[in-house]
Each structure stands twice: as structure tokens, then as C-alpha cells.
Design an enzyme around this catalytic site. Structure first.
Site, PDB file in Angstrom:
ATOM      1  N   GLU A  45       6.120  36.010  24.717  1.00  0.00           N
ATOM      2  CA  GLU A  45       5.765  34.713  24.132  1.00  0.00           C
ATOM      3  C   GLU A  45       5.781  34.814  22.609  1.00  0.00           C
ATOM      4  O   GLU A  45       5.299  35.783  22.029  1.00  0.00           O
ATOM      5  CB  GLU A  45       4.368  34.305  24.613  1.00  0.00           C
ATOM      6  CG  GLU A  45       3.868  32.993  24.029  1.00  0.00           C
ATOM      7  CD  GLU A  45       2.470  32.618  24.502  1.00  0.00           C
ATOM      8  OE1 GLU A  45       2.064  31.460  24.287  1.00  0.00           O
ATOM      9  OE2 GLU A  45       1.776  33.482  25.096  1.00  0.00           O
ATOM     10  N   LYS A 128       5.966  24.872  25.972  1.00  0.00           N
ATOM     11  CA  LYS A 128       4.657  25.057  26.594  1.00  0.00           C
ATOM     12  C   LYS A 128       3.937  23.713  26.726  1.00  0.00           C
ATOM     13  O   LYS A 128       3.772  22.980  25.754  1.00  0.00           O
ATOM     14  CB  LYS A 128       3.837  26.029  25.739  1.00  0.00           C
ATOM     15  CG  LYS A 128       2.560  26.541  26.393  1.00  0.00           C
ATOM     16  CD  LYS A 128       1.945  27.618  25.494  1.00  0.00           C
ATOM     17  CE  LYS A 128       0.774  28.312  26.153  1.00  0.00           C
ATOM     18  NZ  LYS A 128       0.239  29.401  25.311  1.00  0.00           N
ATOM     19  N   CYS A 162       2.213  31.859  29.543  1.00  0.00           N
ATOM     20  CA  CYS A 162       0.815  32.217  29.339  1.00  0.00           C
ATOM     21  C   CYS A 162      -0.101  31.473  30.314  1.00  0.00           C
ATOM     22  O   CYS A 162       0.091  31.542  31.517  1.00  0.00           O
ATOM     23  CB  CYS A 162       0.435  31.971  27.875  1.00  0.00           C
ATOM     24  SG  CYS A 162      -1.018  32.903  27.326  1.00  0.00           S
TER      25      CYS A 162
END
Length: 331
Positions: A45, A128, A162
């Protein structure tokens, strides 16, 4: 579909505030992964652009604003020259490349994952959906218009970033798209994260690849340019203190750890994924959006339209034509 694919997760630190140097490092690591025979390489990430761990972006002083300006300058446009370079790397080393980046769209930043094929084609991106906790101070929110799953010769490839992996409905949406190679770059770490990834692999009946950065304090700029904490009282700026411990893993559809976790330093962790051989065995017992679902009782509807704050009813060219007509009328 080929019977197996060799996959590598990269555990390494960005070079913070220095995107060109980070791209150079990415190419070096990609070359090493290709030498291992890897056909799919997944980076952590925010690898390109950096994850601002420890920095206080609630600081609205001139120093805090200057820090965000530098972070914004380190981000990349998609498409853009950095994307072109990543595509060239994928072609040079003949790999599917998946990497976390900080995407700059105007003056808003997004935590994004980019996908490339071995021919050097940029395939697409995932922004995201939900920045976690303090990340909302500096990253914008994605939507489900950028949640692709790509049908590759090795299996269906996608990414969940995540703590999106803690969102049951989003996981279900990705299962509904048939994801088989589930890339989960993260800023989390530790045994609990391995447990989350194991659960996802079993629940989705898919291979899970979770690359994580490994960083020491010295991988970030020294103070006062970068304050790792408000006073730096916890971490010496020139130390080898670990501030991000890694823990990258590859997990099978049966929940078996195939590579990692490693908390000792930077490295490449590799495993052979038998998508065609092992996923059917896992789905035989449990197919969460197939024979083990109950659509008559529970179902999910996903809004995958782009969510934009401003919509114009006419195209820019039509607006310009109308403006010219108005000018003629005034004359």
C-alpha cells in the site's frame, strides 16, 4: 488458464518525498522478483508516494501545510509519466504488476492500487473506499466505480486495500466478481492481520497476497522536515528503530500460509499458486456467493456508478458554443 503462477509479495520501504528514487527502487525489486521466476509481483500500500506514518496532519501550522504540499507533490497523476514507467517495467520483466500508489487528482489525494499486464498495458485502478481513522485527514474516498477484477491467464485478479478487508459487504462484492487472486496491500501488521488474511482466504476460497512495507525511522526524512511524532520523543530520527514491522504473507484458499510472515527486514516472499487445482477444492465445501449463499434471504446491491460532486448537463464544447451565440446576440 495456466496451471500455476509464481507470485511474489514485496516487503520494502518507500523513499519518502522522493518518488523518482522510489520508482528506481521498485524496478530493482521487480528485477529481483523476475529472477525468481515470478509472473505476478505485488507491492505494498502507498509504495509510490509513501505512507506518512507517524506524521501529524492535524497540524494546521505553516509547517504542517508545507508538509502536505510536499506529500501532494510526491503523489502521481493517473495516467501520467510515472504510470508509463511502471507499465514499461511490467513489460520489461514480463510480469503482472500490482502496486500501491498515492494518486493525485487535482488537489485531492487517493490511496490507489494500479494494475499492469506483462505486455506493458495499464489495466486499471482501485481507489481505497474508506481511509482509516487519521488517513481521512489527507486521503479522499473512493467509490465502487474503481473496484475491478481482471480476468488474466492465471486467474481473476483484484485488490482490496488495508482495512477495506474488514468490510464484509465489500469483500462480498469482490467475491461476487469472482476474484481468485486477492491482493491485499496494507499498512497493518502483526499476528492479528495474518488472522484477518487467513479468514479472507477461507471465506473467499481464494489466494490472498498481502504485501506490507518494512520501515525504519531513518527511511523517513529527519526533523524538522519530517516529525515522526509531535516531539520525536519516541523515535530517534537517525536510528534503526523499526516503525513499520512488515509481516507480508501469501495464504492459500484453504487458509495455509505459503510465504511469510516476516518481521525482520525488507525482502521478497514467493509462492506458487495453483488456482485451477486448489480453488475448486476449497469451493467444494464453501462457496460464499454460490451454493453456500441464500439470495432469497440475504442479497447485496452495489452502486458501481462514479460518485462525482459536480455534474454538467451539457458537454464543455456545447457550453462554449452557447457562449459564442450569446456574444453574437449582444452585438
Amino acid at each position: 488458464m495456466s496451471s500455476t503462477v509464481r507470485a511474489t509479495v514485496v516487503q520494502a520501504s518507500s523513499i519518502f518525498y522522493d518518488t523518482p528514487a522510489t520508482l528506481d527502487k521498485a524496478e530493482k525489486l521487480l528485477k529481483e522478483a523476475a529472477a525468481l521466476g515470478s509472473q505476478l509481483v505485488v507491492f505494498p500500500e502507498a509504495f509510490i508516494g509513501g505512507y506518512p506514518r507517524g506524521y501529524n496532519f492535524a497540524d494546521q501550522s505553516p509547517r504542517g501545510k508545507e508538509s502536505f504540499r510536499k506529500y501532494h507533490a510526491s503523489a502521481i497523476n493517473v495516467p501520467g509519466p510515472e504510470v508509463d514507467r511502471l507499465a514499461t517495467m511490467a513489460a520489461k520483466y514480463k510480469v503482472y504488476l500490482v502496486t500501491g500508489v498515492i494518486e493525485r487528482d487535482g488537489y485531492t489525494l487517493y490511496c490507489t492500487v494500479l494494475f499492469f499486464d506483462p505486455e506493458g498495458n495499464y489495466l486499471g485502478k482501485h481507489r481505497k473506499l474508506m481511509p482509516t481513522y487519521w488517513e481521512r485527514l489527507f486521503w479522499g474516498f473512493g467509490d465502487c466505480s474503481t473496484t475491478p477484477v481482471f480476468d488474466t491467464p492465471h486467474g481473476k485478479l483484484g485488490s482490496v486495500i488495508c482495512w477495506e478487508n474488514r468490510m464484509p459487504l465489500f469483500r462480498t462484492a469482490m467475491y461476487g466478481k469472482g476474484i481468485e487472486i486477492y491482493c491485499a496491500p496494507t499498512a497493518d501488521s502483526g499476528d492479528k492481520w495474518v488472522s484477518v488474511m487467513t479468514h479472507v482466504a477461507i471465506e473467499g476460497g481464494c489466494y490472498v497476497l498481502s504485501p506490507i512495507q518494512f520501515c525504519r525511522r531513518k527511511d523517513y526524512p529527519p526533523p524538522p522536515e519530517y516529525l515522526y511524532s509531535p516531539s520525536e520523543e519516541y523515535v530517534a530520527p537517525d536510528s534503526d528503530s523499526i516503525v513499520w514491522a512488515g509481516g507480508s504473507v501469501i495464504i492459500s484458499p484453504h487458509g495455509d500460509v505459503l510465504a511469510g510472515p516476516n518481521y525482520e527486514g525488507e525482502g521478497l516472499f514467493t509462492a506458487d499458486l495453483d488456482v485451477r487445482g486448489e480453488i475448486p477444492k476449497a469451493k467444494f465445501r464453501f462457496d460464499v456467493v454460490g451454493h453456500y449463499s441464500r439470495a432469497d434471504v440475504l442479497n447485496l446491491t452495489v452502486n458501481n456508478h462514479p460518485l462525482v460532486p459536480v455534474t454538467f448537463t451539457a458537454s464543455p464544447s456545447k457550453i462554449k458554443e452557447d457562449e459564442k451565440m450569446d456574444e453574437c446576440k449582444d452585438i
